[in-house]
Design a protein around this motif. Structure first.
Motif, PDB file in Angstrom:
ATOM      1  N   THR A 197      39.266  -9.841  74.570  1.00 36.08           N
ATOM      2  CA  THR A 197      38.739  -9.883  73.439  1.00 36.08           C
ATOM      3  C   THR A 197      37.684  -9.021  73.171  1.00 36.08           C
ATOM      4  O   THR A 197      37.694  -7.559  73.521  1.00 36.08           O
ATOM      5  N   GLY A 198      37.072  -8.752  71.061  1.00 38.22           N
ATOM      6  CA  GLY A 198      36.808  -7.927  71.059  1.00 38.22           C
ATOM      7  C   GLY A 198      38.001  -6.972  69.102  1.00 38.22           C
ATOM      8  O   GLY A 198      38.243  -8.241  69.464  1.00 38.22           O
ATOM      9  N   PRO A 199      37.069  -6.859  68.721  1.00 40.39           N
ATOM     10  CA  PRO A 199      37.510  -6.489  67.757  1.00 40.39           C
ATOM     11  C   PRO A 199      38.876  -5.571  67.134  1.00 40.39           C
ATOM     12  O   PRO A 199      39.927  -5.758  67.164  1.00 40.39           O
ATOM     13  N   GLN A 200      39.202  -4.316  68.421  1.00 38.94           N
ATOM     14  CA  GLN A 200      40.129  -4.079  69.009  1.00 38.94           C
ATOM     15  C   GLN A 200      40.835  -4.805  70.526  1.00 38.94           C
ATOM     16  O   GLN A 200      41.794  -3.804  70.618  1.00 38.94           O
ATOM     17  N   GLY A 201      40.754  -5.596  70.518  1.00 42.94           N
ATOM     18  CA  GLY A 201      41.042  -6.778  71.825  1.00 42.94           C
ATOM     19  C   GLY A 201      42.791  -6.849  71.435  1.00 42.94           C
ATOM     20  O   GLY A 201      43.053  -7.155  70.659  1.00 42.94           O
ATOM     21  N   GLY A 202      43.404  -6.823  72.412  1.00 40.96           N
ATOM     22  CA  GLY A 202      44.507  -8.500  72.118  1.00 40.96           C
ATOM     23  C   GLY A 202      44.724  -9.010  71.713  1.00 40.96           C
ATOM     24  O   GLY A 202      46.283  -9.230  70.579  1.00 40.96           O
ATOM     25  N   GLN A 209      48.874  -9.751  63.358  1.00 41.57           N
ATOM     26  CA  GLN A 209      50.206  -9.513  62.964  1.00 41.57           C
ATOM     27  C   GLN A 209      50.587 -10.814  62.839  1.00 41.57           C
ATOM     28  O   GLN A 209      51.814 -10.656  61.962  1.00 41.57           O
ATOM     29  N   ALA A 210      49.706 -11.806  62.883  1.00 42.43           N
ATOM     30  CA  ALA A 210      50.223 -13.129  62.877  1.00 42.43           C
ATOM     31  C   ALA A 210      50.317 -13.355  61.350  1.00 42.43           C
ATOM     32  O   ALA A 210      51.114 -13.723  60.543  1.00 42.43           O
ATOM     33  N   ASP A 247      36.573 -13.925  62.665  1.00 41.33           N
ATOM     34  CA  ASP A 247      35.218 -14.500  63.436  1.00 41.33           C
ATOM     35  C   ASP A 247      34.011 -14.153  63.104  1.00 41.33           C
ATOM     36  O   ASP A 247      33.111 -14.854  63.889  1.00 41.33           O
ATOM     37  N   ASP A 248      33.893 -13.404  61.851  1.00 44.39           N
ATOM     38  CA  ASP A 248      32.000 -12.868  61.976  1.00 44.39           C
ATOM     39  C   ASP A 248      31.799 -14.200  61.435  1.00 44.39           C
ATOM     40  O   ASP A 248      30.159 -14.317  60.776  1.00 44.39           O
ATOM     41  N   ARG A 249      32.362 -14.394  60.429  1.00 53.09           N
ATOM     42  CA  ARG A 249      32.004 -15.804  58.821  1.00 53.09           C
ATOM     43  C   ARG A 249      32.011 -16.471  60.032  1.00 53.09           C
ATOM     44  O   ARG A 249      31.038 -17.795  59.739  1.00 53.09           O
ATOM     45  N   ILE A 250      32.759 -16.911  60.919  1.00 49.63           N
ATOM     46  CA  ILE A 250      32.604 -18.315  61.627  1.00 49.63           C
ATOM     47  C   ILE A 250      31.393 -17.833  62.658  1.00 49.63           C
ATOM     48  O   ILE A 250      30.764 -19.351  63.171  1.00 49.63           O
ATOM     49  N   GLN A 251      30.946 -17.079  63.246  1.00 55.34           N
ATOM     50  CA  GLN A 251      30.226 -16.970  64.222  1.00 55.34           C
ATOM     51  C   GLN A 251      28.561 -17.442  62.937  1.00 55.34           C
ATOM     52  O   GLN A 251      27.603 -17.801  63.900  1.00 55.34           O
ATOM     53  N   SER A 262      33.754 -11.156  71.262  1.00 57.73           N
ATOM     54  CA  SER A 262      33.785 -12.267  71.751  1.00 57.73           C
ATOM     55  C   SER A 262      35.402 -12.963  70.741  1.00 57.73           C
ATOM     56  O   SER A 262      35.950 -13.872  71.108  1.00 57.73           O
ATOM     57  N   TRP A 263      35.385 -11.683  70.281  1.00 55.77           N
ATOM     58  CA  TRP A 263      35.886 -12.168  68.620  1.00 55.77           C
ATOM     59  C   TRP A 263      37.735 -12.088  69.352  1.00 55.77           C
ATOM     60  O   TRP A 263      37.926 -11.634  70.604  1.00 55.77           O
ATOM     61  N   THR A 264      38.277 -13.146  69.225  1.00 58.18           N
ATOM     62  CA  THR A 264      39.933 -13.405  69.366  1.00 58.18           C
ATOM     63  C   THR A 264      40.778 -13.784  68.250  1.00 58.18           C
ATOM     64  O   THR A 264      41.806 -13.399  68.313  1.00 58.18           O
ATOM     65  N   HIS A 265      40.197 -13.401  66.815  1.00 55.88           N
ATOM     66  CA  HIS A 265      40.999 -13.616  65.901  1.00 55.88           C
ATOM     67  C   HIS A 265      41.113 -12.120  64.344  1.00 55.88           C
ATOM     68  O   HIS A 265      41.676 -12.437  63.925  1.00 55.88           O
ATOM     69  N   GLY A 266      39.660 -11.534  65.152  1.00 50.85           N
ATOM     70  CA  GLY A 266      39.418 -11.001  64.047  1.00 50.85           C
ATOM     71  C   GLY A 266      38.161 -11.063  63.199  1.00 50.85           C
ATOM     72  O   GLY A 266      37.941 -12.416  63.091  1.00 50.85           O
ATOM     73  N   SER A 267      37.650 -10.224  62.662  1.00 55.03           N
ATOM     74  CA  SER A 267      36.799  -9.567  61.191  1.00 55.03           C
ATOM     75  C   SER A 267      37.559 -10.790  59.827  1.00 55.03           C
ATOM     76  O   SER A 267      38.736 -10.251  59.708  1.00 55.03           O
ATOM     77  N   ALA A 268      36.540 -11.103  58.831  1.00 53.58           N
ATOM     78  CA  ALA A 268      37.032 -11.535  57.794  1.00 53.58           C
ATOM     79  C   ALA A 268      37.803  -9.720  57.155  1.00 53.58           C
ATOM     80  O   ALA A 268      39.061 -10.484  56.622  1.00 53.58           O
ATOM     81  N   GLU A 269      37.330  -9.185  57.407  1.00 54.78           N
ATOM     82  CA  GLU A 269      37.570  -7.708  56.451  1.00 54.78           C
ATOM     83  C   GLU A 269      39.045  -7.247  57.231  1.00 54.78           C
ATOM     84  O   GLU A 269      39.824  -6.974  56.719  1.00 54.78           O
ATOM     85  N   GLN A 270      38.710  -7.811  58.485  1.00 54.28           N
ATOM     86  CA  GLN A 270      40.303  -7.572  59.212  1.00 54.28           C
ATOM     87  C   GLN A 270      41.409  -8.463  58.682  1.00 54.28           C
ATOM     88  O   GLN A 270      42.929  -7.835  58.588  1.00 54.28           O
ATOM     89  N   ARG A 271      41.427  -9.741  58.710  1.00 60.63           N
ATOM     90  CA  ARG A 271      41.623 -10.558  58.315  1.00 60.63           C
ATOM     91  C   ARG A 271      42.972 -10.692  56.965  1.00 60.63           C
ATOM     92  O   ARG A 271      43.753 -10.335  57.230  1.00 60.63           O
ATOM     93  N   GLN A 272      41.504 -10.021  55.861  1.00 56.10           N
ATOM     94  CA  GLN A 272      42.036  -9.600  54.774  1.00 56.10           C
ATOM     95  C   GLN A 272      43.471  -9.080  54.901  1.00 56.10           C
ATOM     96  O   GLN A 272      43.788  -8.937  53.886  1.00 56.10           O
TER      97      GLN A 272
END
Length: 294
Positions: A197-202, A209-210, A247-251, A262-272
């Motif tokens: 997990t984490g901002p740079q995690g797998g 990528q999805a 993840d940051d918005r949800i948390q 603890s991130w598993t999906h990425g931050s708002a900025e990363q996802r955008q």
């Protein structure tokens, strides 16, 4: 977002189990699923852990083996009601059928050896190849049976619980993201990626990528023969949805603090950012989230 009125839909790509529910899972809690986990399930899980003071993750919720969930023969109403793009412009469920048709038309042309995956609509609960699931799990892809599962009520939750504006392309982004996991499954990425997990995690890299794959479809949607028009507002709505499930918005929304490790999906900025890379990209090679920083 509009579909060509004369486009012929293929409702066989969707199985409709709505109305065949038997009450769902105990407490409406999410369950552990293999690969491409749901979005709203994160919200429910974090809220549960925060309010109860617990920890340890999904494994502490107890065994769900043997629970009765919706099964049976899928409804034939979609086949009768969702035949053309004109139907997709009038009905939400037909619009989702059209989105799925378009997404799979793109990947059929783009990925050699692409194998179509069906989507199952359900309400409350359903048995899957990854185990029983409830609506609280949110949309997800199960690699064991290669189905995408969604309770269409999630789109209301996307707005009411996650604060997104919603809109047709925002909803389409969710489905295209899950089909991105199907592509990852076919190419072996989903099973081989690290799960740290984490901002740079797998886990985050898999989800980003999805998101990028979803953007690829958006950028080429007009070429699939189903989508007739996409506006800047449509794209803005989809970007808003991508940020809402960061993840940051949800948390921040569920526990009042952000815990990046603890991130598993990425931050708002990363996802955008990765969704936009896909929109602007030329193909899957534009979506390599496994090199460098994301």
């Amino acid at each position: 977002m509009r579909f060509r009125k004369g486009a012929r839909l293929d409702p066989s790509q969707v199985e409709d189990y709505r109305g065949q529910r038997t009450g769902g899972l105990p407490g409406g809690l999410p369950v552990t699923l293999g690969g491409g986990g749901g979005l709203i399930g994160i919200v429910v899980l974090l809220a549960f852990l925060f309010l109860s003071g617990g920890g340890g993750g999904l494994g502490d919720l107890g065994s769900l083996t043997g629970q009765t969930v919706g099964t049976g023969t899928p409804s034939g109403e979609l086949a009768a009601n969702c035949q053309t793009g004109a139907d997709a412009n009038e009905r939400e469920d037909c619009r989702i059928v059209a989105v799925i048709n378009s997404v799979q038309a793109y990947w059929t042309k783009t990925l050699r050896g692409y194998e179509p995956a069906k989507t199952r609509f359900f309400e409350d609960g359903i048995q899957t190849g990854c185990g029983p699931a409830s609506s609280a799990t949110g949309p997800f892809y199960c690699p064991r049976d290669r189905y995408v599962y969604i309770d269409l009520g999630f789109f209301d939750q996307l707005q009411s619980q996650l604060g997104a504006r919603g809109g047709p392309l925002a909803e389409a982004y969710i489905l295209a993201h899950e089909y991105g996991h199907h592509v990852q499954d076919l190419t072996g990425i989903l099973s081989s990626a690290d799960r740290d997990t984490g901002p740079q995690g797998g886990q985050v890299r898999v989800e980003l990528q999805a998101d990028c794959y979803a953007g690829l479809w958006v950028g080429h949607a007009l070429d699939t023969g189903f989508v007739e028009d996409l506006t800047r507002q449509d794209v803005a709505d989809a970007l808003d949805a991508a940020a809402a499930v960061g993840d940051d918005r949800i948390q921040e929304r569920t526990q009042g603090r952000v815990v990046p490790e603890s991130w598993t999906h990425g931050s708002a900025e990363q996802r955008q950012s990765w969704f936009v890379r896909g929109i602007e990209g030329s193909g899957p090679q534009s979506c390599d989230t496994f090199k460098g920083r994301v």
